[in-house]
Motif scaffolding. Structure first.
Motif, PDB file in Angstrom:
ATOM      1  N   VAL A  21     -96.092-111.825 -67.534  1.00  0.00           N
ATOM      2  CA  VAL A  21     -95.283-113.012 -67.824  1.00  0.00           C
ATOM      3  C   VAL A  21     -94.119-113.122 -66.834  1.00  0.00           C
ATOM      4  CG1 VAL A  21     -93.720-114.032 -69.528  1.00  0.00           C
ATOM      5  CG2 VAL A  21     -95.881-113.012 -70.280  1.00  0.00           C
ATOM      6  N   MET A  22     -93.341-112.053 -66.698  1.00  0.00           N
ATOM      7  CA  MET A  22     -92.136-112.129 -65.865  1.00  0.00           C
ATOM      8  C   MET A  22     -92.431-111.980 -64.384  1.00  0.00           C
ATOM      9  SD  MET A  22     -89.907-113.015 -67.913  1.00  0.00           S
ATOM     10  CE  MET A  22     -88.520-113.040 -66.787  1.00  0.00           C
ATOM     11  N   ASP A  41    -100.168-105.481 -59.129  1.00  0.00           N
ATOM     12  CA  ASP A  41    -100.466-105.118 -60.524  1.00  0.00           C
ATOM     13  C   ASP A  41    -101.677-104.194 -60.509  1.00  0.00           C
ATOM     14  OD1 ASP A  41     -99.584-106.740 -63.421  1.00  0.00           O
ATOM     15  OD2 ASP A  41    -101.271-105.335 -63.453  1.00  0.00           O
ATOM     16  N   ARG A  46    -105.416-109.719 -63.966  1.00  0.00           N
ATOM     17  CA  ARG A  46    -104.092-110.350 -63.822  1.00  0.00           C
ATOM     18  C   ARG A  46    -103.883-110.830 -62.396  1.00  0.00           C
ATOM     19  NH1 ARG A  46    -100.015-108.746 -67.880  1.00  0.00           N
ATOM     20  NH2 ARG A  46    -101.052-109.558 -69.709  1.00  0.00           N
ATOM     21  N   ALA A  99     -91.267-105.453 -62.444  1.00  0.00           N
ATOM     22  CA  ALA A  99     -91.409-106.151 -63.734  1.00  0.00           C
ATOM     23  C   ALA A  99     -92.670-105.653 -64.427  1.00  0.00           C
ATOM     24  CB  ALA A  99     -91.449-107.664 -63.523  1.00  0.00           C
ATOM     25  N   THR A 101     -94.583-103.183 -67.471  1.00  0.00           N
ATOM     26  CA  THR A 101     -94.430-103.024 -68.915  1.00  0.00           C
ATOM     27  C   THR A 101     -93.156-102.235 -69.260  1.00  0.00           C
ATOM     28  OG1 THR A 101     -96.831-102.877 -68.852  1.00  0.00           O
ATOM     29  CG2 THR A 101     -95.786-102.360 -70.955  1.00  0.00           C
ATOM     30  N   GLU A 102     -92.523-102.609 -70.375  1.00  0.00           N
ATOM     31  CA  GLU A 102     -91.243-101.984 -70.770  1.00  0.00           C
ATOM     32  C   GLU A 102     -91.494-100.565 -71.317  1.00  0.00           C
ATOM     33  OE1 GLU A 102     -88.338-103.245 -70.143  1.00  0.00           O
ATOM     34  OE2 GLU A 102     -86.885-102.452 -71.531  1.00  0.00           O
ATOM     35  N   LYS A 107     -91.994 -97.116 -65.770  1.00  0.00           N
ATOM     36  CA  LYS A 107     -91.032 -97.721 -64.837  1.00  0.00           C
ATOM     37  C   LYS A 107     -90.454 -96.665 -63.896  1.00  0.00           C
ATOM     38  CE  LYS A 107     -89.397-101.813 -67.365  1.00  0.00           C
ATOM     39  NZ  LYS A 107     -89.842-102.922 -66.516  1.00  0.00           N
ATOM     40  N   VAL A 110     -93.039 -95.919 -61.199  1.00  0.00           N
ATOM     41  CA  VAL A 110     -93.212 -97.035 -60.261  1.00  0.00           C
ATOM     42  C   VAL A 110     -92.000 -97.135 -59.330  1.00  0.00           C
ATOM     43  CG1 VAL A 110     -93.201 -99.572 -60.188  1.00  0.00           C
ATOM     44  CG2 VAL A 110     -94.765 -98.376 -61.715  1.00  0.00           C
ATOM     45  N   ASN A 127     -86.359-105.270 -63.538  1.00  0.00           N
ATOM     46  CA  ASN A 127     -86.166-106.370 -64.491  1.00  0.00           C
ATOM     47  C   ASN A 127     -86.430-105.875 -65.918  1.00  0.00           C
ATOM     48  OD1 ASN A 127     -85.621-109.297 -64.774  1.00  0.00           O
ATOM     49  ND2 ASN A 127     -87.645-109.326 -65.710  1.00  0.00           N
ATOM     50  N   SER A 129     -85.779-105.043 -69.851  1.00  0.00           N
ATOM     51  CA  SER A 129     -85.056-105.746 -70.916  1.00  0.00           C
ATOM     52  C   SER A 129     -83.979-104.879 -71.527  1.00  0.00           C
ATOM     53  CB  SER A 129     -86.021-106.153 -72.041  1.00  0.00           C
ATOM     54  OG  SER A 129     -86.862-107.180 -71.615  1.00  0.00           O
ATOM     55  N   HIS A 150     -81.890-109.213 -65.419  1.00  0.00           N
ATOM     56  CA  HIS A 150     -82.593-109.652 -66.609  1.00  0.00           C
ATOM     57  C   HIS A 150     -82.831-111.145 -66.461  1.00  0.00           C
ATOM     58  CE1 HIS A 150     -82.965-109.619 -71.267  1.00  0.00           C
ATOM     59  NE2 HIS A 150     -84.129-109.556 -70.675  1.00  0.00           N
ATOM     60  N   PHE A 151     -83.879-111.447 -65.651  1.00  0.00           N
ATOM     61  CA  PHE A 151     -84.329-112.842 -65.558  1.00  0.00           C
ATOM     62  C   PHE A 151     -84.860-113.227 -66.925  1.00  0.00           C
ATOM     63  CE2 PHE A 151     -84.673-111.820 -61.047  1.00  0.00           C
ATOM     64  CZ  PHE A 151     -84.404-113.026 -60.409  1.00  0.00           C
ATOM     65  N   ILE A 245     -91.267-114.701 -75.483  1.00  0.00           N
ATOM     66  CA  ILE A 245     -91.022-113.388 -74.863  1.00  0.00           C
ATOM     67  C   ILE A 245     -92.320-112.589 -74.819  1.00  0.00           C
ATOM     68  CG2 ILE A 245     -89.920-111.128 -75.251  1.00  0.00           C
ATOM     69  CD1 ILE A 245     -87.505-112.658 -76.400  1.00  0.00           C
ATOM     70  N   ASN A 249     -93.894-107.058 -75.904  1.00  0.00           N
ATOM     71  CA  ASN A 249     -92.694-106.717 -75.130  1.00  0.00           C
ATOM     72  C   ASN A 249     -91.462-106.607 -76.024  1.00  0.00           C
ATOM     73  OD1 ASN A 249     -90.301-108.312 -73.213  1.00  0.00           O
ATOM     74  ND2 ASN A 249     -91.105-106.319 -72.642  1.00  0.00           N
TER      75      ASN A 249
HETATM   76  N1  LIG Z   1     -91.192-111.491 -71.505  1.00  0.00           N
HETATM   77  C1  LIG Z   1     -89.911-111.815 -71.359  1.00  0.00           C
HETATM   78  O1  LIG Z   1     -89.456-112.871 -71.830  1.00  0.00           O
HETATM   79  C2  LIG Z   1     -88.982-110.895 -70.593  1.00  0.00           C
HETATM   80  C3  LIG Z   1     -87.703-111.367 -70.267  1.00  0.00           C
HETATM   81  C4  LIG Z   1     -86.862-110.534 -69.511  1.00  0.00           C
HETATM   82  C5  LIG Z   1     -87.288-109.266 -69.117  1.00  0.00           C
HETATM   83  N2  LIG Z   1     -88.549-108.842 -69.465  1.00  0.00           N
HETATM   84  C6  LIG Z   1     -88.962-107.512 -68.971  1.00  0.00           C
HETATM   85  O2  LIG Z   1     -89.795-107.714 -67.825  1.00  0.00           O
HETATM   86  C7  LIG Z   1     -90.757-106.646 -67.736  1.00  0.00           C
HETATM   87  C8  LIG Z   1     -92.167-107.241 -67.735  1.00  0.00           C
HETATM   88  O3  LIG Z   1     -92.353-107.919 -68.965  1.00  0.00           O
HETATM   89  P1  LIG Z   1     -93.551-108.959 -69.158  1.00  0.00           P
HETATM   90  O4  LIG Z   1     -93.203-109.776 -70.351  1.00  0.00           O
HETATM   91  O5  LIG Z   1     -93.866-109.614 -67.863  1.00  0.00           O
HETATM   92  O6  LIG Z   1     -94.744-107.956 -69.527  1.00  0.00           O
HETATM   93  P2  LIG Z   1     -96.311-108.204 -69.425  1.00  0.00           P
HETATM   94  O7  LIG Z   1     -96.933-107.286 -70.394  1.00  0.00           O
HETATM   95  O8  LIG Z   1     -96.615-109.663 -69.490  1.00  0.00           O
HETATM   96  O9  LIG Z   1     -96.649-107.719 -67.925  1.00  0.00           O
HETATM   97  C9  LIG Z   1     -96.489-106.407 -67.493  1.00  0.00           C
HETATM   98  C10 LIG Z   1     -97.450-106.191 -66.331  1.00  0.00           C
HETATM   99  O10 LIG Z   1     -97.169-104.911 -65.737  1.00  0.00           O
HETATM  100  C11 LIG Z   1     -98.410-104.394 -65.300  1.00  0.00           C
HETATM  101  N3  LIG Z   1     -98.239-102.959 -65.066  1.00  0.00           N
HETATM  102  C12 LIG Z   1     -98.076-101.977 -65.981  1.00  0.00           C
HETATM  103  N4  LIG Z   1     -97.918-100.787 -65.358  1.00  0.00           N
HETATM  104  C13 LIG Z   1     -97.988-101.040 -64.015  1.00  0.00           C
HETATM  105  C14 LIG Z   1     -97.891-100.240 -62.852  1.00  0.00           C
HETATM  106  N5  LIG Z   1     -97.717 -98.917 -62.934  1.00  0.00           N
HETATM  107  N6  LIG Z   1     -97.987-100.841 -61.626  1.00  0.00           N
HETATM  108  C15 LIG Z   1     -98.184-102.178 -61.528  1.00  0.00           C
HETATM  109  N7  LIG Z   1     -98.282-102.993 -62.616  1.00  0.00           N
HETATM  110  C16 LIG Z   1     -98.188-102.425 -63.832  1.00  0.00           C
HETATM  111  C17 LIG Z   1     -99.386-104.747 -66.414  1.00  0.00           C
HETATM  112  O11 LIG Z   1    -100.726-104.678 -65.983  1.00  0.00           O
HETATM  113  C18 LIG Z   1     -98.933-106.170 -66.746  1.00  0.00           C
HETATM  114  O12 LIG Z   1     -99.652-107.137 -65.987  1.00  0.00           O
HETATM  115  C19 LIG Z   1     -90.491-105.743 -68.949  1.00  0.00           C
HETATM  116  O13 LIG Z   1     -89.650-104.705 -68.571  1.00  0.00           O
HETATM  117  C20 LIG Z   1     -89.795-106.690 -69.926  1.00  0.00           C
HETATM  118  O14 LIG Z   1     -89.025-105.986 -70.860  1.00  0.00           O
HETATM  119  C21 LIG Z   1     -89.399-109.621 -70.178  1.00  0.00           C
END
Ligand SMILES: NC(=O)c1ccc[n+]([C@@H]2O[C@H](COP(=O)([O-])OP(=O)(O)OC[C@H]3O[C@@H](n4cnc5c(N)ncnc54)[C@H](O)[C@@H]3O)[C@@H](O)[C@H]2O)c1
Length: 314
Positions: A21-22, A41, A46, A99, A101-102, A107, A110, A127, A129, A150-151, A245, A249
């Motif tokens: 998503v982000m 990714d 994806r 960005a 997974t949380e 993290k 990576v 990025n 949360s 924190h976009f 969100i 997540n």
């Molecule tokens: N969703 C929101 O509204 C929002 C807002 C602000 C911050 N965030 C933060 O942004 C980050 C991403 O959130 P999201 O909602 O996009 O999550 P998401 O689950 O939509 O996407 C996470 C992506 O990370 C990939 N991934 C996991 N491990 C990986 C790795 N080792 N190398 C490469 N890719 C990997 C996954 O395959 C997945 O496509 C999180 O830390 C979240 O807390 C989310």
């Protein structure tokens, strides 16, 4: 498609780690400002879907006047690792935004890997949360290069970005991030490091409480949102925000907050856990507290800041 001189992002190349998503939203913001993006990714599906999704977000944001006119989009490259893309000829990134997974361990790994790959002084931006930047910095050979953002979702439409300065973050890293956000026409608000910083520390427990109210049978999700909108001025209500969100997540972020603050209000409530267990993740899966018909629907209708945005499906 390459950026021309005079476009806000000309000469920059951003590596975005995570195409969810982000990651895809941040990539769309960058591409729309003429910044070249290397999007990484582990999930091949994806990555395959990302160019179309990002192209659609750029078109929609442009129609809504959220991107500069007359800017050639930045080039978009996708791959399963930054090292592979660089070996294949991608220029080294001028900044990295993580960005994924949380998950603190994922993290940390990576971020440590990318730190060993990019030139010293390249800003490495997490990025996250809720995970404290100092905690992530412990994994890096150069903690001064790490900073948090924190976009909010969708990044193209929400102009304000929370910036988290860790104890070890260097002034040069902060300056470089501010310059990047300036090129992306975002306003930065710099805060100190803490679990959840400002926005997640306030928003996530509030959403968790709203879910508890629904679970207790006091009101439906729609009624909670209507009351929060009509009586308290929240533009969309906490449960629509939760769906945007992503409930998975949200749960991950609440666990991070709970583990680091001890605040029982941050323990994800049973209904949230049950929805995630059932695969009802919100807009990204097509169903959460509301039904959306298809996955990733209506991402441009509401932002995770709670504001309402007009637009078609993203
Ligand atoms: N969703 C929101 O509204 C929002 C807002 C602000 C911050 N965030 C933060 O942004 C980050 C991403 O959130 P999201 O909602 O996009 O999550 P998401 O689950 O939509 O996407 C996470 C992506 O990370 C990939 N991934 C996991 N491990 C990986 C790795 N080792 N190398 C490469 N890719 C990997 C996954 O395959 C997945 O496509 C999180 O830390 C979240 O807390 C989310």
């Amino acid at each position: 498609m390459t950026a021309e001189n005079g476009t806000p992002g000309a000469g920059r190349r951003l590596a975005v780690l995570g195409a969810g998503v982000m990651g895809s939203g941040i990539a769309a913001l960058a591409v729309g400002h003429g910044v070249a993006v290397s999007l990484i990714d582990l999930d091949r599906r994806r990555l395959d879907e990302a160019p179309a999704r990002i192209g659609q977000q750029v078109r929609m944001a442009r129609l809504m006047g959220a991107l500069p006119d007359g800017t050639d989009p930045g080039a978009l490259a996708t791959g399963r690792s930054l090292a592979d893309l660089m070996t294949a000829g991608d220029a080294p990134p001028t900044a990295v935004i993580e960005a994924v997974t949380e998950d603190p361990d994922a993290k940390a790994k990576v971020l440590a890997d990318v730190c060993s790959l990019v030139a010293p002084g390249t800003p490495i931006i997490s990025n996250t949360s809720a995970i404290p930047i100092d905690e992530l910095a412990a994994a890096l050979a150069r903690p001064a290069d790490l900073i948090g953002t924190h976009f909010m979702n969708p990044p193209c439409l929400i102009r304000t970005v929370e910036v988290i300065r860790g104890t070890h973050t260097g002034q040069a890293t902060l300056d470089a991030l501010r310059a990047l956000l300036g090129a992306l026409r975002r306003e930065s608000i710099v805060v100190n490091d803490a679990p959840g910083f400002v926005t997640s520390r306030l928003l996530h427990p509030m959403i968790n409480d709203a879910v508890r109210v629904v679970a207790a049978g006091t009101a439906s999700a729609e009624s909670v949102d209507l009351l929060m909108q009509g009586c308290l001025g929240h533009p969309t209500g906490p449960l629509r925000t939760a769906d945007l969100i992503g409930l998975d997540n949200l749960v991950d972020s609440l666990w991070v907050l709970h583990g680091r603050t001890g605040d029982e209000g941050c323990r994800p409530c049973d209904l949230l856990l049950e929805l995630v267990e059932a695969g009802h993740l919100g807009r990204k899966s097509g169903r959460g507290f509301y039904e959306y018909g298809h996955a990733y629907g209506h991402a441009y209708e509401y932002g995770s800041d709670g504001h309402e945005y007009e637009g078609e499906h993203a």
